[in-house]
Design a protein around this motif. Structure first.
Motif, PDB file in Angstrom:
ATOM      1  N   GLU A  65       0.853  -1.187   0.000  1.00 20.05           N
ATOM      2  CA  GLU A  65       0.000   0.000   0.000  1.00 20.05           C
ATOM      3  C   GLU A  65       0.888   1.235   0.000  1.00 20.05           C
ATOM      4  OE1 GLU A  65      -2.221  -0.096   3.608  1.00 20.05           O
ATOM      5  OE2 GLU A  65      -0.426   0.150   4.830  1.00 20.05           O
ATOM      6  N   ARG A 106      -1.736   8.161  -8.454  1.00 19.77           N
ATOM      7  CA  ARG A 106      -2.395   7.279  -7.484  1.00 19.77           C
ATOM      8  C   ARG A 106      -2.288   7.861  -6.068  1.00 19.77           C
ATOM      9  NH1 ARG A 106      -4.108   1.726  -7.673  1.00 19.77           N
ATOM     10  NH2 ARG A 106      -4.470   2.284  -9.830  1.00 19.77           N
ATOM     11  N   GLU A 109      -4.757  10.672  -5.855  1.00 18.49           N
ATOM     12  CA  GLU A 109      -6.137  10.150  -5.828  1.00 18.49           C
ATOM     13  C   GLU A 109      -6.484   9.547  -4.468  1.00 18.49           C
ATOM     14  OE1 GLU A 109      -5.880   9.255 -10.559  1.00 18.49           O
ATOM     15  OE2 GLU A 109      -5.907   7.531  -9.204  1.00 18.49           O
ATOM     16  N   GLU A 110      -5.476   8.984  -3.799  1.00 19.78           N
ATOM     17  CA  GLU A 110      -5.732   8.389  -2.477  1.00 19.78           C
ATOM     18  C   GLU A 110      -5.546   9.396  -1.349  1.00 19.78           C
ATOM     19  OE1 GLU A 110      -3.855   4.666  -1.659  1.00 19.78           O
ATOM     20  OE2 GLU A 110      -4.531   3.761  -3.535  1.00 19.78           O
TER      21      GLU A 110
END
Ligand code: SF4
Ligand code: SF4
Length: 426
Positions: A65, A106, A109-110
């Motif tokens: 992650e 990414r 976006e997170e």
């Protein structure tokens, strides 16, 4: 595109680390064989192009992650593309540059943004320029010049200054001279003036894809409605944005040809419309800006698939492999060489394998010490060639070199823009 779109290639990364070096055939000196500032600076595999591909595989396969450590690595990358240029010598399947960029998207976006870049983004989105300055001051650099207002009347050529040339007064002479040379050559040139905005390239490279789409979409409409059939810029970053990021984002300039000022100067010199009258006795090296050089290669959309034939993966339909060869490399060199008294020497890492100045991908804003380190690595090459000056063709490169040299105590070869050099000769 999304990170998932690169998974097929990412899974086929051979982990050979070729992306850490310029290709063997191009190595002239072991001291200047590295191509990736991030792995060279931090010396941990995850920072390399291949390391980023492994990181992407972990995320895509649910084995990892975006932790704090991962985020730090993701943003410590100039998106200079040197890794991909080397990788594509051996395989066209893996796209470490696009994966490195998608990792930034990414993170954003997170909600795992880089805080320094988040502030840059906020002021850029609010003011339409990266410095957060007033829109009304955008065209101050052009005061007194007889350029048409491309927002009000039709022009054949649009000169696009970009944020750095518009707002950084130390670059106003470059913007003014570029425009003057074209006007004096009889070209029908205009500027968008106060209607010009940031090209958005730095938003894209900092991970803010949606903001880029909005800003670039509006700018593209203004460019198209100017009626110009060609756009000229003296900024390597703007050039790369128009040539790569606009088509990547599906933003169409509808046939407007994008040129760097070095290409126009080469043309005008050939036609005798610019005369170089004075000798400039300097030994100089030319630094290829990433976004003008390997990343200035026009983007070709490909929507196909790889099929296995005789044990090899083959693109169907055929695919133009991006090796960085289609950028602007010769025009700046030809313009420099046309000046009497100049001795142009090549550095060990050049053209599509040039070492980055350090500014890209938001690194200048988020990690200035890393940007400065990268620039000083380049200056070692300049010193090694015994040069009086380093000439470049992008104000972001020049800014980074100047900052790095200043912080390291100054001295050594000077850094200058190609147009500044031409101004000395005219
Ligand atoms: S990214 Fe390319 S060059 Fe780097 S390890 Fe993977 S296949 Fe090799
Ligand atoms: S884009 Fe440049 S800095 Fe980033 S991993 Fe590739 S070579 Fe290194």
């Amino acid at each position: 595109m999304a990170l998932e779109d690169y998974e097929f290639g990412a899974r086929r990364c051979s982990r050979d680390s070729i992306c850490k070096f310029i290709p063997q055939y191009a190595i002239k000196d072991a001291r200047f064989a590295d191509c990736c500032p991030a792995i060279s600076r931090y010396n941990l595999h995850a920072y390399s192009g291949g390391g980023r591909v492994i990181m992407a595989n972990s995320l895509l396969q649910g084995r990892g992650e975006i932790s704090e450590e991962v985020r730090e690595i993701v943003f410590r990358c100039q998106l200079c593309g040197a890794c991909q240029t080397s990788c594509h010598i051996v395989t066209e399947l893996v796209e470490p540059l696009e994966i490195a960029r998608e990792l930034k998207f990414r993170c954003v976006e997170e909600g795992k943004e880089n805080q320094a870049l988040s502030s840059v983004r906020a002021r850029l989105v609010k003011t339409n320029n990266i410095f957060g300055k007033k829109q009304s001051d955008r065209a101050r650099w052009a005061e007194g010049l007889q350029a048409k207002d491309a927002g009000a009347e039709a022009v054949e050529t649009l000169f696009f200054a970009g944020c750095r040339l518009s707002y950084d007064e130390s670059f106003h002479p470059v913007a003014r001279k570029s425009l003057q040379l074209m006007l004096e050559a009889g070209m029908d040139v205009g500027i968008l003036g106060k209607a010009e905005t940031c090209c958005g390239g730095r938003l894209f490279d900092m991970g803010y894809r949606d903001d880029f789409h909005k800003l670039a979409g509006t700018l593209a409409k203004r460019i198209r409605s100017s009626g110009a059939y060609r756009l000229v810029t003296a900024c390597g970053c703007c050039y790369g944005t128009f040539r790569q990021f606009f088509p990547m984002a599906g933003i169409d300039l509808e046939g407007v040809e994008v040129l760097h000022v070095s290409e126009v100067l080469e043309e005008l010199l050939g036609e005798g419309k610019v005369e170089l009258k004075k000798a400039v006795p300097l030994r100089v090296a030319y630094h290829d800006p990433c976004h003008l050089g390997r990343l200035g290669e026009p983007y070709q959309r490909w929507e196909g698939q790889y099929v296995k034939q005789m044990g090899l993966w083959v693109a169907e339909p055929d695919r133009e492999v991006r090796r960085g060869l289609g950028g602007v490399f010769d025009p700046p060199r030809k313009v420099i060489s046309a000046i009497e008294g100049i001795r142009l020497v090549e550095m060990k890492r050049k053209r599509e394998h040039a070492w980055c100045c350090g500014a890209g991908g938001g690194v200048l804003e988020a990690y200035p010490a890393f940007a400065a380190w990268t620039a000083l690595e380049r200056m070692k090459e300049v010193v090694d060639e015994g040069c009086d000056a380093l000439v470049t063709a992008c104000p972001w490169c020049e800014t980074t070199f100047r900052m790095a040299i200043g912080e390291s105590g100054g001295g050594g070869p000077r850094v200058m823009d190609l147009v500044e050099l031409v101004a000395m000769a005219t």
